[in-house]
Design an enzyme around this catalytic site. Structure first.
Site, mmCIF file in Angstrom:
data_model
loop_
_atom_site.group_PDB
_atom_site.id
_atom_site.type_symbol
_atom_site.label_atom_id
_atom_site.label_comp_id
_atom_site.label_asym_id
_atom_site.label_seq_id
_atom_site.Cartn_x
_atom_site.Cartn_y
_atom_site.Cartn_z
ATOM 1 N N ILE A 126 0.798 -8.771 8.735
ATOM 2 C CA ILE A 126 2.090 -8.159 8.421
ATOM 3 C C ILE A 126 3.102 -8.453 9.520
ATOM 4 O O ILE A 126 4.260 -8.795 9.248
ATOM 5 C CB ILE A 126 1.923 -6.639 8.215
ATOM 6 C CG1 ILE A 126 1.045 -6.375 6.987
ATOM 7 C CG2 ILE A 126 3.276 -5.961 8.046
ATOM 8 C CD1 ILE A 126 0.673 -4.913 6.779
ATOM 9 N N ASP B 183 0.312 -8.556 21.527
ATOM 10 C CA ASP B 183 -0.915 -8.551 20.723
ATOM 11 C C ASP B 183 -1.990 -9.257 21.535
ATOM 12 O O ASP B 183 -1.901 -10.459 21.770
ATOM 13 C CB ASP B 183 -0.695 -9.286 19.397
ATOM 14 C CG ASP B 183 -1.882 -9.151 18.451
ATOM 15 O OD1 ASP B 183 -3.028 -9.052 18.948
ATOM 16 O OD2 ASP B 183 -1.682 -9.154 17.228
ATOM 17 N N GLU C 16 -0.311 13.730 6.922
ATOM 18 C CA GLU C 16 0.275 13.403 5.633
ATOM 19 C C GLU C 16 -0.456 14.144 4.523
ATOM 20 O O GLU C 16 -1.672 14.324 4.600
ATOM 21 C CB GLU C 16 0.213 11.890 5.387
ATOM 22 C CG GLU C 16 1.073 11.085 6.360
ATOM 23 C CD GLU C 16 1.100 9.590 6.032
ATOM 24 O OE1 GLU C 16 0.415 9.191 5.056
ATOM 25 O OE2 GLU C 16 1.782 8.838 6.729
ATOM 26 N N HIS D 22 5.522 7.228 3.126
ATOM 27 C CA HIS D 22 4.467 6.218 3.096
ATOM 28 C C HIS D 22 4.674 5.253 1.918
ATOM 29 O O HIS D 22 3.802 5.077 1.060
ATOM 30 C CB HIS D 22 3.086 6.872 3.009
ATOM 31 C CG HIS D 22 2.007 6.035 3.639
ATOM 32 N ND1 HIS D 22 0.974 6.561 4.376
ATOM 33 C CD2 HIS D 22 1.793 4.689 3.639
ATOM 34 C CE1 HIS D 22 0.181 5.599 4.798
ATOM 35 N NE2 HIS D 22 0.664 4.453 4.369
ATOM 36 N N GLY E 91 5.270 1.970 2.266
ATOM 37 C CA GLY E 91 5.071 0.587 2.679
ATOM 38 C C GLY E 91 4.499 -0.315 1.598
ATOM 39 O O GLY E 91 4.895 -1.470 1.467
ATOM 40 N N ALA E 92 3.576 0.201 0.808
ATOM 41 C CA ALA E 92 2.925 -0.618 -0.217
ATOM 42 C C ALA E 92 3.474 -0.343 -1.616
ATOM 43 O O ALA E 92 2.925 -0.822 -2.598
ATOM 44 C CB ALA E 92 1.418 -0.355 -0.212
#
Length: 543
Positions: free
Chosen positions: A169, A188, A278, A296, A298-299
């Site tokens: 992502i 990273d 959540e 939430h 995102g998807a």
């Protein structure tokens, strides 16, 4: 999953006297049911069942396709007498008791890459919302205020975007940001310089990212290493006026510290799609100026929902009808014939990979898997995959032996496989070496009685240890009285020691101590251990 169980399960694959039956128990794109039927499965779509109702019917099915609503508990699994595979259309599998499913020989799959573009685009959308204060401007305008001079935004062009996490992502976000003419820096540990160059971004350490970034987006899983990676201390290190976006996992950002930073003006804006708790029905951040929140999402695009539904149907059908395995969280990619022989080697390889992953610091340039003696006669791919799974699982709990090689390639990790047919000190040996900025170090293990994994070398020091459960790793100067001091410390902390495993380079030189303990070692105890005379490093390990 136990390899003998896998073998028994796989021996039935593709030999059904009747079609395998699949239950879709959550709302899913209708094309999923169509794929199951076209591939040769009988499929029922029955959604909204209570746990009791699901328990009453689950025994009829070979496969269960779910999203986030169905909770597959131990109680449900007890009744799932014919179940062979559970497929989660999406990434998270918190609603599945994976250890219990593994114990019952049930494969658990997910679709970790089906919503990557959708999540990346949501992060970009929130970046725009913060830059131009869109939610506040919308609310003001619809209230009839026309406050044109109040909402002074900033351009994204020429700003520096800091990525915390540059995997699947994160790399998509980087690509979109570069298209907006932003500069992109990334933190990273698994991002190689070559991969960074390929992406067109600059690899930096976390402190440099915090100091330089105008916008920060997070794209990393929630682990012990990443929890509160944007802590109060780290938020204080950011550039004044930074804007922070999190569409990854709740818990990566200290929400109380973020609230303070927004109130003080140090952080100019923040947007969260995920929260520690959540559903987030309340939060100290709600109502804070320059704060944007979404539930939430995102998807949550039609394309992503279709993608994950199609993928889970294809993966489950392949497994039930041909034995093919894709994105399984508890099963390696193995044939039924290889499984019994490879089982102990994979267990050893995964433990060695996990050990190296937990102990390695700094940027990884290369990981090598070296087999000697009897191990060279085996299929090395599952062994290498097991090493990578153990190594990468330190950063992500969704890594498995099937997707670990892909994730390693995505991160630009160089993976080497070396075979030496001659026998050395041991009849069979697996050595895992990692090359980082600090140099190259290795660990090695063998099998006792051809089945019991044992660590026999740790960073050049001979040691014999079983890697299991909770452990403590200590590097110290070899000196009289040290074992007594560490034993006293753990005793006073009510931590029971299972085994002591010692090794040293030479008398009076550097020594290592691996202790197995009956309970997790608290951070406070590790700090006390580090303060003992002669201690160079003290860490808690988990296997």
């Amino acid at each position: 999953m136990d390899a003998d169980t896998v073998t028994a399960r796989n021996s039935k694959i593709g030999t059904y006297m009747t079609k395998p039956k699949v239950l879709i128990s959550d709302k899913m794109d209708p094309q999923a049911a169509q794929i199951f039927a076209e591939r040769g499965c009988d499929v029922d779509v029955i959604t909204g069942k209570t746990p009791e109702e699901l328990k009453a019917i689950i025994g009829q099915y070979d496969g269960l396709a779910i999203r986030s609503s169905t909770r597959v508990t131990a109680d449900i699994l007890e009744a799932a007498t014919n179940l062979k595979v559970i497929g989660r259309a999406g990434i998270g599998v918190d609603n599945v008791d994976i250890p219990e499913a593994s114990a019952k020989g049930i494969v658990v799959m997910n679709t970790p890459f089906g919503n990557s573009i959708t999540t990346a685009e949501h992060a970009i959308a929130l970046m725009f919302a913060l830059a131009r204060q869109l939610p506040e401007a919308d609310a003001s305008t619809q209230a009839g205020k026309w406050e044109k001079n109040r909402f002074m935004g900033v351009e994204l062009t020429s700003k520096t975007l800091g990525l915390i996490g540059a995997g699947n992502i994160g790399s998509i976000v980087a690509d979109r940001a570069l298209g907006l003419r932003m500069k992109v820096v990334a933190f990273d540990p698994f991002l190689s310089p070559e991969r960074a160059l390929e992406l067109g971004i600059e690899k930096v350490d976390l402190d440099e990212l915090l100091a330089r970034a105008d916008f920060i987006t997070l794209h990393t899983p929630l682990t012990d290493q990443t929890r509160n990676i944007l802590s109060k201390e780290n938020i204080a290190k950011t550039k004044k006026g930074v804007r922070i976006i999190n569409c990854a996992r709740g818990g990566l950002v200290d929400e109380a510290a973020l609230k303070e930073a927004l109130d003080s003006g140090h952080v100019a804006g923040a947007a969260l799609d995920v929260f520690v708790t959540e559903p987030a029905k309340e939060s100290p951040l709600f109502g804070t100026p320059n704060f944007v929140s979404t539930p939430h999402l995102g998807a949550s695009t039609s394309e992503a929902q279709v993608n994950v539904a199609l993928q889970v149907a294809e993966q489950m059908s392949d497994f039930l009808l041909t034995g093919g395995v894709t994105n399984a969280l508890n099963m390696p990619s193995l044939s039924a014939e290889e499984a019994p022989k490879l089982k102990p080697y994979m267990a050893l390889a995964e433990k060695l990979g996990s050990l190296v992953g937990q102990l390695t610091t700094g940027s990884l340039a290369r990981i090598s898997v070296h087999t000697e003696g009897a191990a060279t006669e085996l299929n090395a791919k599952p062994i290498v995959a097991a090493v990578l799974a153990g190594f990468l699982r330190v950063q992500s709990d969704s890594v498995n032996m099937v997707n670990a090689p892909f994730l390693a390639k995505e991160r630009g990790m160089e993976v080497r496989e070396v075979k030496t047919e001659r026998e050395g000190d041991y009849h069979t040996l697996i050595r895992v070496s990692v090359k980082t900025e600090a140099g190259e170090r290795s660990v090695a293990g063998t099998l006792f009685s051809n089945s019991e994994p044992r660590l026999v070398e740790l960073f050049g020091i001979k040691v014999e240890a079983e890697l299991a459960g909770h452990m403590m790793y200590i590097v110290n100067e070899d000196a009289p009285g040290f074992i007594g001091r560490i034993g006293t410390l753990l005793g006073e902390s009510a931590i029971n020691i299972g085994t002591f495993n010692l090794g040293r380079r030479e008398a009076g030189g550097e020594a290592v101590l691996l202790l197995s303990v009956d309970s997790p070692v608290p951070a406070s105890v590790l700090e006390q251990a580090r303060a003992l005379p002669g201690v160079k490093r003290a860490m808690a390990l988990t296997f």
